[in-house]
Design a protein around this motif. Structure first.
Motif, PDB file in Angstrom:
ATOM      1  N   ASP A  87       0.780  -1.097  -0.144  1.00 43.73           N
ATOM      2  CA  ASP A  87      -0.039   0.016  -0.170  1.00 43.73           C
ATOM      3  C   ASP A  87       0.971   1.151   0.055  1.00 43.73           C
ATOM      4  OD1 ASP A  87      -2.297  -1.427  -0.087  1.00 43.73           O
ATOM      5  OD2 ASP A  87      -2.740  -1.139   1.904  1.00 43.73           O
ATOM      6  N   GLY A  88       1.921   1.279   0.663  1.00 40.59           N
ATOM      7  CA  GLY A  88       2.939   2.570   0.701  1.00 40.59           C
ATOM      8  C   GLY A  88       3.290   2.854  -0.500  1.00 40.59           C
ATOM      9  N   TRP A  89       3.943   1.673  -1.284  1.00 44.00           N
ATOM     10  CA  TRP A  89       4.321   1.685  -2.589  1.00 44.00           C
ATOM     11  C   TRP A  89       3.290   2.273  -3.707  1.00 44.00           C
ATOM     12  CZ3 TRP A  89       8.743   3.116  -4.085  1.00 44.00           C
ATOM     13  CH2 TRP A  89      10.189   2.523  -3.759  1.00 44.00           C
ATOM     14  N   ARG A  90       2.184   1.771  -3.288  1.00 45.78           N
ATOM     15  CA  ARG A  90       1.111   2.186  -4.411  1.00 45.78           C
ATOM     16  C   ARG A  90       0.694   3.706  -4.164  1.00 45.78           C
ATOM     17  NH1 ARG A  90      -4.998   1.485  -4.297  1.00 45.78           N
ATOM     18  NH2 ARG A  90      -4.833   1.731  -2.270  1.00 45.78           N
ATOM     19  N   VAL A  91       0.583   4.157  -2.944  1.00 42.32           N
ATOM     20  CA  VAL A  91       0.606   5.657  -2.699  1.00 42.32           C
ATOM     21  C   VAL A  91       1.616   6.360  -3.313  1.00 42.32           C
ATOM     22  CG1 VAL A  91       0.345   7.563  -0.999  1.00 42.32           C
ATOM     23  CG2 VAL A  91      -1.006   5.224  -0.745  1.00 42.32           C
ATOM     24  N   ALA A  92       3.042   6.059  -2.894  1.00 45.19           N
ATOM     25  CA  ALA A  92       4.125   6.823  -3.274  1.00 45.19           C
ATOM     26  C   ALA A  92       4.110   7.033  -4.903  1.00 45.19           C
ATOM     27  CB  ALA A  92       5.592   5.813  -2.784  1.00 45.19           C
ATOM     28  N   GLN A  93       3.920   5.772  -5.735  1.00 44.32           N
ATOM     29  CA  GLN A  93       3.805   5.764  -7.173  1.00 44.32           C
ATOM     30  C   GLN A  93       2.598   6.655  -7.632  1.00 44.32           C
ATOM     31  OE1 GLN A  93       6.290   5.206  -8.410  1.00 44.32           O
ATOM     32  NE2 GLN A  93       6.932   2.895  -8.065  1.00 44.32           N
ATOM     33  N   TRP A  94       1.410   6.759  -6.796  1.00 43.26           N
ATOM     34  CA  TRP A  94       0.505   7.525  -7.223  1.00 43.26           C
ATOM     35  C   TRP A  94       0.662   8.832  -7.349  1.00 43.26           C
ATOM     36  CZ3 TRP A  94      -3.019  10.874  -4.558  1.00 43.26           C
ATOM     37  CH2 TRP A  94      -4.167  11.184  -5.183  1.00 43.26           C
ATOM     38  N   LEU A  95       1.322   9.198  -5.905  1.00 45.35           N
ATOM     39  CA  LEU A  95       1.870  10.569  -5.800  1.00 45.35           C
ATOM     40  C   LEU A  95       2.823  11.180  -7.006  1.00 45.35           C
ATOM     41  CD1 LEU A  95       2.172  10.486  -1.941  1.00 45.35           C
ATOM     42  CD2 LEU A  95       0.683  12.062  -3.251  1.00 45.35           C
ATOM     43  N   ARG A  96       3.729  10.284  -7.363  1.00 39.39           N
ATOM     44  CA  ARG A  96       4.707  10.335  -8.299  1.00 39.39           C
ATOM     45  C   ARG A  96       4.098  10.469  -9.596  1.00 39.39           C
ATOM     46  NH1 ARG A  96       9.101   6.059 -10.362  1.00 39.39           N
ATOM     47  NH2 ARG A  96       8.815   6.655 -12.163  1.00 39.39           N
ATOM     48  N   ALA A  97       3.052   9.738 -10.114  1.00 41.94           N
ATOM     49  CA  ALA A  97       2.512   9.605 -11.337  1.00 41.94           C
ATOM     50  C   ALA A  97       1.802  10.873 -11.409  1.00 41.94           C
ATOM     51  CB  ALA A  97       1.660   8.474 -11.464  1.00 41.94           C
ATOM     52  N   HIS A  98       1.075  11.620 -10.269  1.00 44.86           N
ATOM     53  CA  HIS A  98       0.399  12.696 -10.602  1.00 44.86           C
ATOM     54  C   HIS A  98       0.861  13.767  -9.947  1.00 44.86           C
ATOM     55  CE1 HIS A  98      -2.579  10.171 -12.094  1.00 44.86           C
ATOM     56  NE2 HIS A  98      -2.437   9.182 -11.273  1.00 44.86           N
ATOM     57  N   ALA A  99       2.422  13.954  -9.963  1.00 45.16           N
ATOM     58  CA  ALA A  99       3.037  14.888  -9.335  1.00 45.16           C
ATOM     59  C   ALA A  99       2.476  16.382  -9.900  1.00 45.16           C
ATOM     60  CB  ALA A  99       4.399  14.726  -9.347  1.00 45.16           C
ATOM     61  N   ALA A 100       2.377  16.490 -11.038  1.00 50.08           N
ATOM     62  CA  ALA A 100       2.112  17.915 -11.658  1.00 50.08           C
ATOM     63  C   ALA A 100       0.808  18.351 -11.302  1.00 50.08           C
ATOM     64  CB  ALA A 100       2.147  17.752 -13.118  1.00 50.08           C
ATOM     65  N   ALA A 101      -0.216  17.337 -11.376  1.00 52.37           N
ATOM     66  CA  ALA A 101      -1.544  17.623 -10.966  1.00 52.37           C
ATOM     67  C   ALA A 101      -1.710  18.078  -9.557  1.00 52.37           C
ATOM     68  CB  ALA A 101      -2.598  16.575 -11.246  1.00 52.37           C
ATOM     69  N   LEU A 102      -0.839  17.443  -8.669  1.00 50.78           N
ATOM     70  CA  LEU A 102      -1.131  17.559  -7.119  1.00 50.78           C
ATOM     71  C   LEU A 102       0.063  18.855  -6.607  1.00 50.78           C
ATOM     72  CD1 LEU A 102      -1.374  13.984  -6.097  1.00 50.78           C
ATOM     73  CD2 LEU A 102      -3.332  15.870  -6.148  1.00 50.78           C
TER      74      LEU A 102
END
Length: 151
Positions: A87-102
């Motif tokens: 789950d931690g990797w899933r969140v870290a990758q989600w943050l990375r994948a959507h860095a520009a939007a967030l």
């Protein structure tokens, strides 16, 4: 590992630390940080999150400026395993994948750091910046994903 759906992008510009911290610390966060917490909850589900903190031992931290949040997996101070680690990797990758939007500046997880301005370098070893013990469960960001925002 499938990532959750994309978040709605932050469009509010720079606000400074003016919004009450949604993680309940009593401090303030930026508009982008409050938006991130909302999008994180919507995108990946509720997780223990802390944002504003005085961080007296590290006043240069993004936490007292309202631009940093920690998302915990498992028990604070312990190295996560199994589903918590996934789950931690899933969140870290989600943050990375959507860095520009967030409006993400950088993400730290599992002794590694990803910096948006150097995205092509991928995950690099995290040294603790001279403030944290990178081998410690909390200092190395093994028990939580740290995310810092630009504004």
């Amino acid at each position: 590992m499938a990532l959750p759906p994309p978040p709605e992008p932050w469009t509010g510009g720079r606000t400074g630390c003016t919004v009450p911290d949604p993680s309940g610390t009593g401090g303030c966060v930026t508009g982008a940080t409050a938006w991130l917490v909302d999008q994180l909850t919507s995108g990946v589900g509720p997780r223990p999150v802390t944002c504003w903190s005085e961080h007296a031992w590290n006043p240069a931290s993004d936490h007292p400026a309202g631009r940093g949040c920690d998302v915990f997996f498992g028990v604070a101070g312990q190295f996560p395993a199994g589903a918590d680690l996934v789950d931690g990797w899933r969140v870290a990758q989600w943050l990375r994948a959507h860095a520009a939007a967030l409006d993400v500046s950088y993400v730290i997880w599992q002794g590694r750091i990803w910096v948006a301005d150097r995205a092509e370098q991928g995950w690099a070893p995290y040294t603790g910046g001279g403030v944290y013990d990178p081998g410690d469960a909390t200092g190395g960001h093994y028990d939580h994903v740290h995310v810092s925002l630009r504004g």
